[in-house]
Design a protein around this motif. Sequence first.
Motif, mmCIF file in Angstrom:
data_model
loop_
_atom_site.group_PDB
_atom_site.id
_atom_site.type_symbol
_atom_site.label_atom_id
_atom_site.label_comp_id
_atom_site.label_asym_id
_atom_site.label_seq_id
_atom_site.Cartn_x
_atom_site.Cartn_y
_atom_site.Cartn_z
ATOM 1 N N GLN A 1 -21.675 81.272 65.673
ATOM 2 C CA GLN A 1 -22.867 80.675 65.100
ATOM 3 C C GLN A 1 -22.506 79.334 64.482
ATOM 4 O O GLN A 1 -21.536 79.218 63.756
ATOM 5 C CB GLN A 1 -23.463 81.597 64.035
ATOM 6 N N VAL A 2 -23.304 78.333 64.784
ATOM 7 C CA VAL A 2 -23.047 77.015 64.242
ATOM 8 C C VAL A 2 -23.399 76.983 62.766
ATOM 9 O O VAL A 2 -24.435 77.510 62.350
ATOM 10 C CB VAL A 2 -23.877 75.956 64.996
ATOM 11 N N GLN A 3 -22.547 76.358 62.005
ATOM 12 C CA GLN A 3 -22.812 76.214 60.578
ATOM 13 C C GLN A 3 -22.449 74.796 60.160
ATOM 14 O O GLN A 3 -21.390 74.280 60.523
ATOM 15 C CB GLN A 3 -22.000 77.226 59.775
ATOM 16 N N LEU A 4 -23.326 74.208 59.390
ATOM 17 C CA LEU A 4 -23.042 72.888 58.870
ATOM 18 C C LEU A 4 -22.171 73.012 57.618
ATOM 19 O O LEU A 4 -22.067 74.087 57.020
ATOM 20 C CB LEU A 4 -24.344 72.160 58.538
ATOM 21 N N THR A 23 -21.491 67.695 57.789
ATOM 22 C CA THR A 23 -20.792 67.618 59.071
ATOM 23 C C THR A 23 -20.855 68.955 59.782
ATOM 24 O O THR A 23 -21.235 69.979 59.196
ATOM 25 C CB THR A 23 -19.320 67.219 58.874
ATOM 26 N N ALA A 24 -20.449 68.948 61.048
ATOM 27 C CA ALA A 24 -20.373 70.183 61.828
ATOM 28 C C ALA A 24 -19.409 69.971 62.980
ATOM 29 O O ALA A 24 -19.279 68.853 63.486
ATOM 30 C CB ALA A 24 -21.730 70.580 62.367
ATOM 31 N N SER A 25 -18.744 71.016 63.377
ATOM 32 C CA SER A 25 -17.895 70.956 64.561
ATOM 33 C C SER A 25 -18.600 71.690 65.686
ATOM 34 O O SER A 25 -19.228 72.723 65.473
ATOM 35 C CB SER A 25 -16.531 71.586 64.270
ATOM 36 N N GLY A 26 -18.508 71.113 66.891
ATOM 37 C CA GLY A 26 -19.137 71.754 68.030
ATOM 38 C C GLY A 26 -20.652 71.703 67.996
ATOM 39 O O GLY A 26 -21.320 72.484 68.675
ATOM 40 N N ASN A 77 -20.441 61.972 63.488
ATOM 41 C CA ASN A 77 -21.209 63.226 63.499
ATOM 42 C C ASN A 77 -21.490 63.697 62.074
ATOM 43 O O ASN A 77 -21.270 64.866 61.721
ATOM 44 C CB ASN A 77 -20.464 64.314 64.280
ATOM 45 N N THR A 78 -21.949 62.778 61.256
ATOM 46 C CA THR A 78 -22.131 63.049 59.829
ATOM 47 C C THR A 78 -23.468 62.488 59.366
ATOM 48 O O THR A 78 -23.881 61.410 59.792
ATOM 49 C CB THR A 78 -20.987 62.416 59.018
ATOM 50 N N VAL A 79 -24.109 63.235 58.499
ATOM 51 C CA VAL A 79 -25.301 62.765 57.789
ATOM 52 C C VAL A 79 -24.951 62.680 56.314
ATOM 53 O O VAL A 79 -24.333 63.596 55.754
ATOM 54 C CB VAL A 79 -26.500 63.709 58.024
ATOM 55 N N TYR A 80 -25.340 61.581 55.703
ATOM 56 C CA TYR A 80 -25.021 61.346 54.297
ATOM 57 C C TYR A 80 -26.273 61.412 53.429
ATOM 58 O O TYR A 80 -27.382 61.154 53.889
ATOM 59 C CB TYR A 80 -24.402 59.955 54.126
ATOM 60 N N LEU A 81 -26.048 61.739 52.171
ATOM 61 C CA LEU A 81 -27.086 61.595 51.157
ATOM 62 C C LEU A 81 -26.476 60.809 50.009
ATOM 63 O O LEU A 81 -25.654 61.344 49.256
ATOM 64 C CB LEU A 81 -27.597 62.953 50.679
ATOM 65 N N GLN A 82 -26.835 59.538 49.920
ATOM 66 C CA GLN A 82 -26.375 58.700 48.822
ATOM 67 C C GLN A 82 -27.307 58.928 47.637
ATOM 68 O O GLN A 82 -28.526 58.731 47.750
ATOM 69 C CB GLN A 82 -26.394 57.223 49.224
#
Length: 120
Positions: A1-4, A23-26, A77-82
Amino acid sequence: QVQLMESGGGLVQPGGSLRLSCTASGFTLEAHAIGWFRQPPGKGREGISCIPSGDGTPRYEYSVKGRFTISRDNAKNTVYLQMNSLKPEDMAVYYCAAAADCRERVFGSWGKGTQVTVTT
């Protein structure tokens, strides 16, 4: 199962800043809308921001608009929250999750969260 996976939380004084990462792998974040949520102590989880896939306009909950900025780095492959101008009421566990669209009611692939503590 994919998990962030969230990171970047910590202890900061009021008025300070932090940058959270999701982030997440795969799992290609670029293909999904990614939402940031938080759960303050003793309260329920609330959505605070979402960035759609593609070139859509990010969304912000009223209490964070103008202080928080969501962004993507697809190469990483990253989303940020500044998070700037942090307030004591921003203290919470912060989570990221994925959906097909920011208008979805149900998000999935939840991470385990990262703690943000705002205190003098």
